[in-house]
Enzyme design. Structure first.
Site, PDB file in Angstrom:
ATOM      1  N   CYS A 142       0.869  -1.177   0.000  1.00  0.00           N
ATOM      2  CA  CYS A 142       0.000   0.000   0.000  1.00  0.00           C
ATOM      3  C   CYS A 142       0.907   1.229   0.000  1.00  0.00           C
ATOM      4  O   CYS A 142       2.112   1.111  -0.206  1.00  0.00           O
ATOM      5  CB  CYS A 142      -0.985  -0.012   1.161  1.00  0.00           C
ATOM      6  SG  CYS A 142      -0.248   0.203   2.781  1.00  0.00           S
ATOM      7  N   CYS A 173      -4.342  -0.789  -2.202  1.00  0.00           N
ATOM      8  CA  CYS A 173      -4.817   0.572  -2.448  1.00  0.00           C
ATOM      9  C   CYS A 173      -4.475   0.965  -3.882  1.00  0.00           C
ATOM     10  O   CYS A 173      -3.541   0.420  -4.477  1.00  0.00           O
ATOM     11  CB  CYS A 173      -4.237   1.569  -1.453  1.00  0.00           C
ATOM     12  SG  CYS A 173      -2.516   2.012  -1.715  1.00  0.00           S
ATOM     13  N   CYS A 193       3.662   1.331  -7.614  1.00  0.00           N
ATOM     14  CA  CYS A 193       4.603   0.306  -7.189  1.00  0.00           C
ATOM     15  C   CYS A 193       5.549  -0.028  -8.343  1.00  0.00           C
ATOM     16  O   CYS A 193       5.115  -0.068  -9.498  1.00  0.00           O
ATOM     17  CB  CYS A 193       3.843  -0.947  -6.758  1.00  0.00           C
ATOM     18  SG  CYS A 193       4.934  -2.172  -6.029  1.00  0.00           S
TER      19      CYS A 193
END
Length: 151
Positions: A10, A84, A91
């Site tokens: 997240c 999320c 990422c």
């Protein structure tokens, strides 16, 4: 036997990914090595997260907020979960292309505005949603989740 590695990602690694890490350990820790990380770690786990996990008998001792970059080039994950939208978008692609990747968006307890009791109620709801997703996922994997709340 090497256990498959699972990581929950997240943004802040202060709530949702931390709860998922603790819950998966409680539900099926003997089957997986479990980790969590954030794209922009906050450096702490929210107090209300620690409280709602303690309520169901899960200690957060040993867990801490960390960056996804700590794992870059150091670990190969069989399962990568983003919890999320921000982590899903930001990422490093190497993680999202590793093993199987699922996106489970949950509300962010860190962004909930309210008094202490309202924050706990909201955080409990998110914890329970994460647990429900994990139980379904484990069943799909052919793993019977432990009933850790009875221990």
């Amino acid at each position: 036997m090497n256990k498959p590695k699972v990581i929950f990602l997240c943004t802040g690694n202060s709530a949702r990914s931390q709860m998922a890490e603790g819950l998966l350990r409680a539900l099926a820790g003997e089957h997986f090595e479990v980790f969590s990380a954030g794209t922009e770690p906050k450096g702490r786990i929210l107090p209300e997260v620690q409280e709602v996990m303690r309520e169901v008998g899960i200690s957060m001792a040993g867990q801490f907020s960390k960056s996804v970059m700590e794992y870059l080039g150091r670990a190969v994950f069989a399962h990568v979960f983003t919890v999320c939208a921000d982590a899903e978008e930001n990422c490093p692609a190497v993680f999202l292309n590793m093993g199987t990747h699922d996106h489970w968006p949950f509300d962010d307890p860190a962004k909930f505005v309210g008094d202490d009791e309202q924050r706990l109620v909201h955080t409990r709801r998110v914890r329970d949603q994460i647990e429900e997703h994990l139980r379904l996922w484990l069943t799909e994997q052919g793993i019977a989740p432990k009933d850790y709340r009875q221990m």
